[in-house]
Design an enzyme around this catalytic site. Structure first.
Site, PDB file in Angstrom:
ATOM      1  CG  ASP A 156      -2.038  -1.123   1.329  1.00 46.81           C
ATOM      2  OD1 ASP A 156      -1.778  -2.061   0.396  1.00 46.81           O
ATOM      3  OD2 ASP A 156      -3.168  -0.944   1.828  1.00 46.81           O
ATOM      4  CE  LYS A 183      -5.521   1.944   2.579  1.00 43.96           C
ATOM      5  NZ  LYS A 183      -4.235   1.293   3.282  1.00 43.96           N
ATOM      6  CE  LYS A 222      -6.812  -1.513   2.376  1.00 40.47           C
ATOM      7  NZ  LYS A 222      -5.450  -1.818   2.865  1.00 40.47           N
TER       8      LYS A 222
HETATM    9  O1  LIG Z   1      -5.693   1.285   6.180  1.00 47.61           O
HETATM   10  C1  LIG Z   1      -6.084   0.959   7.048  1.00 47.61           C
HETATM   11  C2  LIG Z   1      -6.459   1.958   7.947  1.00 47.61           C
HETATM   12  O2  LIG Z   1      -5.337   2.179   8.454  1.00 47.61           O
HETATM   13  C3  LIG Z   1      -7.326   1.612   9.127  1.00 47.61           C
HETATM   14  O3  LIG Z   1      -7.866   2.410   9.650  1.00 47.61           O
HETATM   15  P1  LIG Z   1      -9.066   2.249  11.134  1.00 47.61           P
HETATM   16  O4  LIG Z   1      -8.118   1.944  12.363  1.00 47.61           O
HETATM   17  O5  LIG Z   1      -9.685   3.589  11.214  1.00 47.61           O
HETATM   18  O6  LIG Z   1      -9.975   1.217  10.813  1.00 47.61           O
END
Ligand SMILES: O=C[C@H](O)COP(=O)(O)O
Length: 332
Positions: A169, A232, A268
């Site tokens: 990513d 994403k 994503k």
């Molecule tokens: O890519 C994923 C995010 O960092 C997750 O975020 P979150 O902790 O708000 O679910």
């Protein structure tokens, strides 16, 4: 429900032969004309979630499907080997056995779509996921702000791939979007894609730091043209992360790119998706705008650290009729 899952598995197999996105030569003609009407986008998503809902056994089946599309994430400063190992156990066994048994899903081999960690934690994830097909996703390129040199970004990607990440990513340089330096952005993402090699690349736009939907759409186009496998929304660290509105903008770009090239780019949404109901809203949006082909782990992921806990809680409610406390569904 068994039938729904079997159908989903067949869909996954079909998509696993998907050709990768090789991109397009840079040309602004694909996105110069884009001008997004903010209120039309917001109106569309506000009516969508009011009009559509998924109930009872269909809801349980959709929630199980959602689990298979979660990049189960930990991206915290205090991450340790211990919490990464526990997170990976959860990725391997995302729902308590008694709940799965009540759903007649104990033999479905349900796992999350991936485990997503910082580069330095890859070896622990690798240790815990050995013998499974759950891929490790690593955040690279100076996550979350991306304020390192391009050379360092490329080195970081290569190191993550060498350490065992099958998915990378990347974060883009937001200044290039803000200053409309599209060719530079394209070159940067292209080089990142080359550095990824066989690893699939998800390009994070950090949409909360992009002031207009028009720029979000243009950045989505540049990311796809430069060879991204997924686009994403967010790192989870911006003050505004994934929203349905920004998702609509991005997935319509994915649809247009598919119509132009025949190539399916994954999507994503990430950051702040914590509730099962939110996950269902995203799945409805994807189904309506892109169709069922996109409802597989090959083309759709949730980036989420705590969503799985709420989904498991809702599944328990479906099975028992009772809600348990959230702490009974820990992630790590
Ligand atoms: O890519 C994923 C995010 O960092 C997750 O975020 P979150 O902790 O708000 O679910």
């Amino acid at each position: 429900m068994q039938k729904t899952l079997e159908k989903n598995a067949a869909q996954t197999t079909e998509n696993s032969t998907l050709a990768r996105n090789e991109g397009l030569p840079f040309n602004t003609k694909y996105f110069d004309f884009i001008n997004i009407n903010r209120s039309a986008i917001e109106r569309r998503v506000s009516t969508l979630t009011g009009r559509r809902s998924v109930k009872k056994e269909f809801q349980a089946a959709w929630l199980l499907k959602a689990i298979s599309m979660i990049d189960l994430t930990t991206l915290a400063g205090d991450d340790t080997r211990g919490n990464v190992l526990r997170l990976c156990e959860k990725a391997k066994n995302p729902v308590r056995k008694d709940i799965l048994k009540s759903l007649n899903m104990q033999d479905a081999n349900l796992t999350t779509g991936a485990v997503c960690v910082y580069h330095t934690l890859i070896p622990f994830a690798k240790e815990a996921l050995k013998g499974t097909s759950i891929p490790i996703a690593a955040v690279s390129t100076g996550f979350p702000a991306g304020k390192i040199s391009l050379e360092e970004k490329l080195t970081e990607i290569k190191k993550s791939v060498a350490a065992g990440a099958k998915e990378i990513d990347i974060v883009i340089s937001r200044d290039l979007v803000l200053e409309s330096k599209w060719q530079e952005l394209y070159n940067e993402i292209r080089l990142c894609r080359e550095a990824c090699g066989e690893a699939h690349m998800k390009t994070i736009l950090a949409t909360g730091e992009i002031p207009t939907y028009t720029k979000v759409a243009k950045a989505s186009w540049v990311a796809m043209m430069a060879g991204s496998d997924f686009i994403k929304t967010s790192t989870g660290k911006e003050s505004v992360n994934a929203t349905l509105a920004v998702s609509l903008v991005m997935i319509r770009c994915i649809r247009d790119y598919y119509e132009l090239t025949g190539c399916k780019i994954g999507y994503k949404p990430a950051g702040g998706i914590q509730k099962a109901k939110q996950a269902l809203d995203y799945l409805i949006l994807i189904k309506e705008e892109l169709g069922n082909d996109w409802l597989t782990p090959e083309l759709f992921r949730f980036g989420a650290s705590s969503l799985l806990g709420d989904i498991e809680r809702q599944l328990e409610h479906y099975v028992t009729g009772r809600y348990s406390a959230s702490f009974r569904h820990p992630m790590a």
